[in-house]
Design a protein around this motif. Structure first.
Motif, PDB file in Angstrom:
ATOM      1  N   VAL A   1       0.815  -1.313  -4.390  1.00 16.77           N
ATOM      2  CA  VAL A   1       0.441  -1.732  -5.740  1.00 16.77           C
ATOM      3  C   VAL A   1      -0.072  -0.519  -6.506  1.00 16.77           C
ATOM      4  O   VAL A   1      -1.010   0.164  -6.078  1.00 16.77           O
ATOM      5  CB  VAL A   1      -0.634  -2.836  -5.705  1.00 16.77           C
ATOM      6  N   ARG A   2       0.564  -0.254  -7.647  1.00 18.16           N
ATOM      7  CA  ARG A   2       0.202   0.924  -8.442  1.00 18.16           C
ATOM      8  C   ARG A   2      -0.617   0.569  -9.687  1.00 18.16           C
ATOM      9  O   ARG A   2      -1.481   1.324 -10.097  1.00 18.16           O
ATOM     10  CB  ARG A   2       1.483   1.645  -8.904  1.00 18.16           C
ATOM     11  N   LYS A   3      -0.327  -0.609 -10.276  1.00 20.14           N
ATOM     12  CA  LYS A   3      -0.976  -0.937 -11.543  1.00 20.14           C
ATOM     13  C   LYS A   3      -1.039  -2.450 -11.706  1.00 20.14           C
ATOM     14  O   LYS A   3      -0.083  -3.157 -11.408  1.00 20.14           O
ATOM     15  CB  LYS A   3      -0.177  -0.319 -12.701  1.00 20.14           C
ATOM     16  N   ILE A   4      -2.195  -2.929 -12.152  1.00 21.39           N
ATOM     17  CA  ILE A   4      -2.398  -4.362 -12.384  1.00 21.39           C
ATOM     18  C   ILE A   4      -2.331  -4.643 -13.886  1.00 21.39           C
ATOM     19  O   ILE A   4      -2.977  -3.960 -14.683  1.00 21.39           O
ATOM     20  CB  ILE A   4      -3.763  -4.833 -11.837  1.00 21.39           C
ATOM     21  N   MET A   5      -1.532  -5.625 -14.270  1.00 21.59           N
ATOM     22  CA  MET A   5      -1.421  -6.040 -15.668  1.00 21.59           C
ATOM     23  C   MET A   5      -1.714  -7.537 -15.745  1.00 21.59           C
ATOM     24  O   MET A   5      -1.727  -8.235 -14.720  1.00 21.59           O
ATOM     25  CB  MET A   5       0.000  -5.764 -16.196  1.00 21.59           C
ATOM     26  N   ASN A   6      -1.935  -8.054 -16.954  1.00 19.56           N
ATOM     27  CA  ASN A   6      -2.195  -9.480 -17.130  1.00 19.56           C
ATOM     28  C   ASN A   6      -1.014 -10.328 -16.654  1.00 19.56           C
ATOM     29  O   ASN A   6      -1.187 -11.445 -16.156  1.00 19.56           O
ATOM     30  CB  ASN A   6      -2.472  -9.809 -18.605  1.00 19.56           C
ATOM     31  N   PHE A   7       0.209  -9.779 -16.843  1.00 19.39           N
ATOM     32  CA  PHE A   7       1.408 -10.561 -16.543  1.00 19.39           C
ATOM     33  C   PHE A   7       1.953 -10.300 -15.142  1.00 19.39           C
ATOM     34  O   PHE A   7       2.976 -10.862 -14.750  1.00 19.39           O
ATOM     35  CB  PHE A   7       2.500 -10.266 -17.578  1.00 19.39           C
ATOM     36  N   GLY A   8       1.318  -9.394 -14.346  1.00 17.67           N
ATOM     37  CA  GLY A   8       1.807  -9.132 -13.004  1.00 17.67           C
ATOM     38  C   GLY A   8       1.328  -7.791 -12.477  1.00 17.67           C
ATOM     39  O   GLY A   8       0.368  -7.205 -13.003  1.00 17.67           O
ATOM     40  N   ALA A   9       2.022  -7.296 -11.450  1.00 17.47           N
ATOM     41  CA  ALA A   9       1.630  -6.030 -10.828  1.00 17.47           C
ATOM     42  C   ALA A   9       2.864  -5.146 -10.640  1.00 17.47           C
ATOM     43  O   ALA A   9       3.936  -5.616 -10.216  1.00 17.47           O
ATOM     44  CB  ALA A   9       0.966  -6.271  -9.476  1.00 17.47           C
TER      45      ALA A   9
ATOM     46  N   LEU B   1      -4.445  -9.434  -5.914  1.00 18.48           N
ATOM     47  CA  LEU B   1      -4.000  -8.052  -5.678  1.00 18.48           C
ATOM     48  C   LEU B   1      -4.961  -7.061  -6.300  1.00 18.48           C
ATOM     49  O   LEU B   1      -5.601  -7.344  -7.320  1.00 18.48           O
ATOM     50  CB  LEU B   1      -2.610  -7.825  -6.283  1.00 18.48           C
ATOM     51  N   LYS B   2      -5.047  -5.883  -5.664  1.00  9.65           N
ATOM     52  CA  LYS B   2      -5.775  -4.772  -6.277  1.00  9.65           C
ATOM     53  C   LYS B   2      -4.970  -3.495  -6.050  1.00  9.65           C
ATOM     54  O   LYS B   2      -4.126  -3.412  -5.142  1.00  9.65           O
ATOM     55  CB  LYS B   2      -7.172  -4.653  -5.692  1.00  9.65           C
ATOM     56  N   VAL B   3      -5.220  -2.482  -6.865  1.00  9.17           N
ATOM     57  CA  VAL B   3      -4.486  -1.213  -6.766  1.00  9.17           C
ATOM     58  C   VAL B   3      -4.681  -0.619  -5.373  1.00  9.17           C
ATOM     59  O   VAL B   3      -5.801  -0.567  -4.853  1.00  9.17           O
ATOM     60  CB  VAL B   3      -4.963  -0.212  -7.840  1.00  9.17           C
ATOM     61  N   GLY B   4      -3.574  -0.201  -4.769  1.00  9.34           N
ATOM     62  CA  GLY B   4      -3.619   0.390  -3.430  1.00  9.34           C
ATOM     63  C   GLY B   4      -3.213  -0.559  -2.330  1.00  9.34           C
ATOM     64  O   GLY B   4      -2.974  -0.126  -1.192  1.00  9.34           O
ATOM     65  N   ASP B   5      -3.132  -1.875  -2.625  1.00  8.03           N
ATOM     66  CA  ASP B   5      -2.728  -2.840  -1.599  1.00  8.03           C
ATOM     67  C   ASP B   5      -1.291  -2.575  -1.147  1.00  8.03           C
ATOM     68  O   ASP B   5      -0.430  -2.161  -1.946  1.00  8.03           O
ATOM     69  CB  ASP B   5      -2.809  -4.265  -2.144  1.00  8.03           C
ATOM     70  N   ILE B   6      -1.033  -2.815   0.121  1.00  7.32           N
ATOM     71  CA  ILE B   6       0.318  -2.722   0.685  1.00  7.32           C
ATOM     72  C   ILE B   6       0.832  -4.141   0.880  1.00  7.32           C
ATOM     73  O   ILE B   6       0.195  -4.947   1.577  1.00  7.32           O
ATOM     74  CB  ILE B   6       0.320  -1.971   2.024  1.00  7.32           C
ATOM     75  N   VAL B   7       1.963  -4.462   0.252  1.00  7.30           N
ATOM     76  CA  VAL B   7       2.476  -5.824   0.287  1.00  7.30           C
ATOM     77  C   VAL B   7       3.975  -5.812   0.571  1.00  7.30           C
ATOM     78  O   VAL B   7       4.655  -4.801   0.392  1.00  7.30           O
ATOM     79  CB  VAL B   7       2.222  -6.539  -1.055  1.00  7.30           C
ATOM     80  N   LYS B   8       4.471  -6.977   1.048  1.00  8.64           N
ATOM     81  CA  LYS B   8       5.897  -7.148   1.247  1.00  8.64           C
ATOM     82  C   LYS B   8       6.493  -7.753  -0.021  1.00  8.64           C
ATOM     83  O   LYS B   8       5.965  -8.733  -0.552  1.00  8.64           O
ATOM     84  CB  LYS B   8       6.171  -8.087   2.419  1.00  8.64           C
ATOM     85  N   VAL B   9       7.586  -7.167  -0.499  1.00 13.44           N
ATOM     86  CA  VAL B   9       8.241  -7.671  -1.699  1.00 13.44           C
ATOM     87  C   VAL B   9       9.745  -7.743  -1.460  1.00 13.44           C
ATOM     88  O   VAL B   9      10.280  -7.088  -0.564  1.00 13.44           O
ATOM     89  CB  VAL B   9       7.968  -6.780  -2.927  1.00 13.44           C
ATOM     90  N   LYS B  10      10.382  -8.541  -2.282  1.00  8.51           N
ATOM     91  CA  LYS B  10      11.834  -8.658  -2.229  1.00  8.51           C
ATOM     92  C   LYS B  10      12.394  -8.369  -3.622  1.00  8.51           C
ATOM     93  O   LYS B  10      11.856  -8.831  -4.624  1.00  8.51           O
ATOM     94  CB  LYS B  10      12.226 -10.065  -1.790  1.00  8.51           C
ATOM     95  N   VAL B  11      13.470  -7.536  -3.674  1.00  6.06           N
ATOM     96  CA  VAL B  11      14.107  -7.225  -4.955  1.00  6.06           C
ATOM     97  C   VAL B  11      14.952  -8.419  -5.377  1.00  6.06           C
ATOM     98  O   VAL B  11      15.879  -8.825  -4.660  1.00  6.06           O
ATOM     99  CB  VAL B  11      14.989  -5.960  -4.846  1.00  6.06           C
TER     100      VAL B  11
END
Length: 706
Positions: free
Chosen positions: A625-633, A662-672
């Motif tokens: 996670v690089r950046k947190i926004m109101n509409f997502g990350a 979520l917070k900046v720096g978290d490592i998460v699994k994502v799917k494109v």
């Protein structure tokens, strides 16, 4: 001012005189299309008092303004002649040199300057025509003129004076120079062209060069100047008789000796002849006696060949000297071979490099790069002499270019073999035809290095000795047969056809019958040499030397090149420093990774893949996670590649605040999930959970167009 014109292939040939360089002994401007050269001749009015050879100097120079260019380098002006200028100077020199009278020893300088190039018509053929025309109208005695033409072969059809573009598609590049009746010089490179096709090209070339001869004859008739008188040396008959008596029958006894022994015995015989003269006499002339001595030797050896059918070393006219071949003679080189034919020996060494090692050539028609280079060295010890070592001269450059041409046609393409190849031939012994020994040794060294040649190449030199209407062709000429003979006919090729041909003569021309027989004997000799070479190595090695770099090609998106290089080259420099590999990147996105260490190369490739990998729809990624926004990350799924996890894709159910999960720096699994037309990547955490933690691709993932 006089202008003559003729149809020359598909273009008009124009020769002008009387406008430029009027203080020269002869000057002609030659034009074809948008290409123009100025040829000038100056001949000394008298020969040097002690002259014993013909001092002819030919210089061909290209002015970069001819192509609308400014020279590179610090000084911004033309410097020493380039390799191409040297080769073209030789191309002019070789056909005109035999056409001066034997007794003419005045100094002559021929200068050819390229004034304009159109990118289609090569100036080298025009340079030969221009030099001949300038000599023909000058007071210098010249038994020409000669015409010149280039013949190509594209899609099975001959092309007269092909353009540069046509030559790229041509299987043949043949330059032919001749008089009205005979052939004087041939220079050719080919892609395994059969001898019969080559003969047809030569016959066509001799026919097509006739217009260039005819216009020169017209020009000389209109404005040629009276020729200088050639003063014949008056040699007292008693001196000639005395030398002949001292030598009679002796030379034939010396010819069967080895080169060193023969030379020593010849020196003793000369000393014996000189002793018959009174060195204190006022009319004693040692140089004159030596000259007569050399002529007597030449006459006796030639008589042995033509009339007695005996070669100096006793071989039959079609016999080869003893040949030995060795490979892998040097342990740390990439490929090496030692080829010995008689007393001629070539040590050939092949070195493999990367695209960074290519030679850049700044030619008039633009920049070009060479992936294959052949360099020929001829140290003085190879002939038992002492001499300075000042780098390659015209002879070394010419012989190297001939051998390079012979092998270029069988070299693999860059796609087949992505290496730059340098081949060096050091001549360790020489007694005739070291350039053809270079071709044979070079082939062996390349195959030893694992270069996948299309076919092995062998070369042979043939000679000619004439006596009136009688003549003989000699296969595999030794040094004395070259020195005292009339022709040096070098032909190289594979089992399938010829790859290079060079003809030089010392007489006024040769017939098609002579060329036909020389090609026939050359073919037979080449087949025998190839058989000998195959006994040592039949095909290129399957594996490269452990000391040679292994090159792996990785194709990346050209848009990612900047990421691999990094700001100021920071990324690529770090990669090279960490792994020790060589990395070259082409504009089309090909990345060449070279290293003799397979493990280091794989590490470098993995890092480059990581830098340049592109997101794939349906694939799972471990993201940061690089950046947190109101509409997502925004999450980084690959180095430098971010995607958006919309608030609705974080988890099942309603998510009011992104920060709650979520917070900046978290490592998460994502799917494109998708990649839009602008390259924006949409990610999903909840879909990644549905796919499980194994990281498998979901073949039902959303299509980028959806």
């Amino acid at each position: 001012m006089k202008t003559v014109k003729a149809l020359f292939g598909r273009n008009e040939l124009i020769i002008e005189t009387g406008k430029m360089a009027k203080q020269a002994s002869g000057a002609c401007l030659v034009k074809c299309g948008g290409t123009a050269i100025l040829a000038t001749v100056v001949g000394a009015k008298e020969a040097e008092a002690d002259a014993d050879y013909f001092p002819l100097l030919v210089d061909y120079r290209e002015r970069t303004y001819a192509a609308g260019k400014i020279p590179g380098g610090f000084f911004k002006r033309e410097g020493k002649p380039s390799e191409r200028e040297i080769l073209t100077s030789r191309l002019i020199d070789r056909p005109i040199r035999p056409l001066f009278p034997d007794d003419f020893l005045n100094e002559v300088q021929v200068m050819v300057t390229v004034l304009s190039v159109d990118g289609e018509n090569n100036p080298d053929v025009l340079a030969v025509i221009g030099a001949s025309a300038a000599l023909s109208i000058s007071p210098v005695p010249f038994e020409g003129p000669v015409g010149a033409v280039r013949i190509g072969r594209v899609a099975g059809a001959f092309v007269v004076n092909p353009t540069y573009a046509e030559l790229q598609e041509s299987e043949l590049d043949l330059v032919l120079v001749g008089t009205k009746e005979k052939v004087v010089m041939i220079e050719s490179g080919a892609h395994e062209v059969p001898e019969q096709v080559l003969l047809e090209a030569i016959e066509l070339g001799h026919k097509e060069l006739q217009p260039s001869v005819a216009v020169q004859l017209e020009l000389a008739k209109e404005c040629g100047r009276a020729k200088m008188e050639v003063k014949k040396k008056e040699i007292p008959g008693d001196i000639i008789r005395k030398v002949e008596e001292g030598c009679r029958g002796r030379f034939s006894q010396l010819q069967s000796l080895a080169k060193e022994e023969r030379e020593e015995a010849t020196e003793k015989l000369l000393a014996e002849v000189l002793s018959k003269f009174d060195s204190a006499a006022p009319d004693f002339n040692e140089a004159l006696i030596k000259g007569i001595f050399a002529e007597v030797e030449k006459k006796e050896v030639r008589d042995m060949i033509v009339n007695k059918k005996v070669r100096p070393d006793g071989r039959a006219f079609t016999d080869l000297r003893n040949i030995t071949c060795e490979i892998s003679v040097l342990s740390r080189t990439h490929g090496s071979a030692l080829f010995t034919r008689g007393q001629t020996q070539s040590l050939a060494v092949a070195t493999l490099g990367t695209s960074a090692d290519e030679q850049m050539i700044d030619a008039l028609e633009g920049e070009m790069f060479k992936r294959f280079m052949l360099h020929y060295n001829f140290p003085p010890f190879s002939v038992g002499e002492i001499g300075p070592n000042r780098g390659p001269g015209r002879r070394e450059i010419g012989h190297g270019a001939l051998a390079e041409r012979a092998l270029s046609g069988v070299m693999p393409s860059e796609e087949e073999f992505p290496y730059t190849v340098r081949l060096v031939s050091d001549i360790l012994e020489s007694n005739g035809s070291s350039s053809m020994a270079t071709v044979c040794g070079g082939t062996l060294a390349l195959m030893d290095a694992g270069v996948p040649l299309k076919a092995p190449v062998a070369g042979i030199a043939l000679g000619l000795v004439t006596d009136g209407d009688r003549w003989e062709i000699l296969t595999d000429i030794a040094g004395i047969e070259d020195h005292l003979g009339d022709m040096d006919f070098k032909v190289a090729g594979t089992q399938n056809g010829v790859t290079a041909l060079q003809l030089d003569i010392k007489i006024k021309g040769i017939t098609m019958e002579m060329i036909r027989k020389a090609l026939s004997q050359g073919h037979e000799a080449r087949m025998r040499i190839l058989d000998i070479m195959k006994r040592v190595i039949e095909s290129p090695r399957a594996e490269l030397s452990k000391y040679a770099p292994r090159i792996t090609i990785l194709q990346i998106n050209p848009d990612k090149i900047k990421d691999v290089i990094g700001p100021g080259g920071k990324v690529i420099k770090k990669l090279i420093e960490e792994t020790g590999v060589k990395i070259d990147i082409e504009d089309d996105g090909r990345v060449f990774v070279a290293s003799a260490d397979a493990e280091a190369a794989e590490v470098a490739l993995s890092k480059i893949r990581a830098i340049t990998e592109e997101a794939q729809v349906g694939k799972l990624y471990t993201a940061k996670v690089r950046k947190i926004m109101n509409f997502g990350a925004f999450c980084e799924i690959l180095p430098g590649t971010d995607g958006l996890v919309h608030v609705s894709e974080i988890r099942d159910g309603f998510v009011k605040r992104v920060e709650d999960f979520l917070k900046v720096g978290d490592i998460v699994k994502v799917k494109v999930m998708s990649i839009d037309a602008e390259g924006k990547i949409n990610l999903s955490m909840k879909r990644a959970k549905e796919s499980g933690e194994g990281g498998e691709d979901d073949s039902k993932g959303q299509n980028p167009q959806d």
